[in-house]
Write a protein that holds these residues in place. Sequence first.
Motif, PDB file in Angstrom:
ATOM      1  N   MET A  19      18.033 112.913   9.194  1.00 48.16           N
ATOM      2  CA  MET A  19      16.813 112.863   8.386  1.00 48.16           C
ATOM      3  C   MET A  19      16.947 113.643   7.078  1.00 48.16           C
ATOM      4  O   MET A  19      16.228 113.373   6.110  1.00 48.16           O
ATOM      5  N   GLY A  20      17.870 114.592   7.029  1.00 49.04           N
ATOM      6  CA  GLY A  20      18.058 115.375   5.821  1.00 49.04           C
ATOM      7  C   GLY A  20      19.015 114.754   4.814  1.00 49.04           C
ATOM      8  O   GLY A  20      19.242 115.324   3.740  1.00 49.04           O
ATOM      9  N   LEU A  21      19.579 113.593   5.146  1.00 51.24           N
ATOM     10  CA  LEU A  21      20.537 112.930   4.257  1.00 51.24           C
ATOM     11  C   LEU A  21      19.906 111.689   3.624  1.00 51.24           C
ATOM     12  O   LEU A  21      18.925 111.149   4.137  1.00 51.24           O
ATOM     13  N   ASP A  22      20.490 111.264   2.523  1.00 55.18           N
ATOM     14  CA  ASP A  22      19.976 110.087   1.824  1.00 55.18           C
ATOM     15  C   ASP A  22      20.894 108.899   2.069  1.00 55.18           C
ATOM     16  O   ASP A  22      22.094 108.965   1.782  1.00 55.18           O
ATOM     17  N   PHE A  23      20.336 107.833   2.600  1.00 63.08           N
ATOM     18  CA  PHE A  23      21.086 106.600   2.830  1.00 63.08           C
ATOM     19  C   PHE A  23      20.408 105.481   2.042  1.00 63.08           C
ATOM     20  O   PHE A  23      19.390 104.935   2.473  1.00 63.08           O
ATOM     21  N   TRP A  24      20.970 105.184   0.885  1.00 64.36           N
ATOM     22  CA  TRP A  24      20.479 104.092   0.043  1.00 64.36           C
ATOM     23  C   TRP A  24      18.990 104.191  -0.263  1.00 64.36           C
ATOM     24  O   TRP A  24      18.300 103.180  -0.395  1.00 64.36           O
ATOM     25  N   GLY A  25      18.484 105.401  -0.326  1.00 64.80           N
ATOM     26  CA  GLY A  25      17.089 105.588  -0.703  1.00 64.80           C
ATOM     27  C   GLY A  25      16.088 105.165   0.357  1.00 64.80           C
ATOM     28  O   GLY A  25      14.905 104.954   0.048  1.00 64.80           O
ATOM     29  N   LEU A  57      29.156 116.772   1.890  1.00 62.91           N
ATOM     30  CA  LEU A  57      29.829 115.669   2.573  1.00 62.91           C
ATOM     31  C   LEU A  57      29.062 114.369   2.303  1.00 62.91           C
ATOM     32  O   LEU A  57      27.831 114.354   2.299  1.00 62.91           O
ATOM     33  N   PRO A  58      29.783 113.252   2.101  1.00 63.04           N
ATOM     34  CA  PRO A  58      29.100 111.964   1.913  1.00 63.04           C
ATOM     35  C   PRO A  58      28.263 111.624   3.149  1.00 63.04           C
ATOM     36  O   PRO A  58      28.729 111.807   4.287  1.00 63.04           O
ATOM     37  N   TRP A  76      23.113 123.023   6.610  1.00 66.05           N
ATOM     38  CA  TRP A  76      24.540 123.210   6.318  1.00 66.05           C
ATOM     39  C   TRP A  76      25.183 121.895   5.915  1.00 66.05           C
ATOM     40  O   TRP A  76      25.964 121.836   4.954  1.00 66.05           O
ATOM     41  N   VAL A  77      24.869 120.826   6.650  1.00 71.80           N
ATOM     42  CA  VAL A  77      25.436 119.514   6.322  1.00 71.80           C
ATOM     43  C   VAL A  77      24.962 119.058   4.945  1.00 71.80           C
ATOM     44  O   VAL A  77      25.734 118.530   4.139  1.00 71.80           O
ATOM     45  N   LYS A  78      23.690 119.286   4.658  1.00 68.68           N
ATOM     46  CA  LYS A  78      23.124 118.857   3.375  1.00 68.68           C
ATOM     47  C   LYS A  78      23.772 119.590   2.207  1.00 68.68           C
ATOM     48  O   LYS A  78      24.029 119.015   1.140  1.00 68.68           O
ATOM     49  N   GLU A  79      24.048 120.882   2.403  1.00 64.83           N
ATOM     50  CA  GLU A  79      24.624 121.688   1.329  1.00 64.83           C
ATOM     51  C   GLU A  79      26.143 121.602   1.268  1.00 64.83           C
ATOM     52  O   GLU A  79      26.752 122.093   0.312  1.00 64.83           O
TER      53      GLU A  79
END
Length: 301
Positions: free
Chosen positions: A215-221, A177-178, A171-174
């Motif tokens: 873990m499902g979000l991208d932080f600066w690659g 949200l930044p 849900w957060v990934k979709e």
Amino acid sequence: MSTGALAAGGTLGIMIPPSVPLVIYAVLTQESIGKLFMAAIIPGIIAMLGYMLVIRIVITLNPSAGPAGPKVPFAATLRSLVGVIPIVLVFLVVIIGIYGGWANPTEAASIGAACCGILAVITGGMRMEGLVKSLLGTAEVTALILLVLLGADMLNSGLVVTQMPAELANWVKESGLPPLSVMFAILLIYIFLGCVMDSLAMILLTIPIFYPVVMGLDFWGMSQGDKSIWFGILALMVVEIGLVHPPVGMNIYIINSLAKDVPLKETFKGVMPFLVSDLLRILLLVFFPIITLYLVRTFGN
């Protein structure tokens, strides 16, 4: 100033290896304990230097906050330093054993406990009465920890059945949200929880929920491994910050119960400059993950 420094300084224990909460985080996330210990060193040093700088600034602006005490003869200072050497040696044995690959954290902890027991016997602090008190205290703490673990295991079983962590992560990934907004929201939740919960209980109850989200979000690659270590250090720092954060900071009430001549309001006022240092440190580590990951990337392989 003194009670504020003690309350804030009490939060450094979680950052200085060997740290029990770091071990628990590693077990929950299947992360390397050695790498987490390594990653915590620089943030821990930054925290220590930040607190020292705060004390210096406060004393400079208000000398009455820390009046000079009586001068101690050099011989007395030397005797005090010599008395600390056995404890330093125990610390070095544990840390070198872990990082040198001679012992895993459990074995190193056992060696450290045995060394402390020997020191206690030699110095006269561990006789039959002290041994009985130690055994009773160990039993009480162990029972408390096992109850927390039991509750956390029941919660985790429910989370597995309901698939809530995975669904929340999706849900957060979709949601669009930044990633940084999500991270700051999680850190803020930890600060509020720290006002009313023990650090061990917080880690056991929340990591299974928040970890999949991060873990499902991208932080600066960042890679999954780097992200796991980075989040672990951030989470553990804000967990302890919650223990000195108004209006309920547990550390403040503990210190106040010992320093009965200092009003609770004054202790809260004394800890505020240290919270500013904590905020700046969190922002620094959030926006510059390399500070946390430098030693891991340099020596972790």
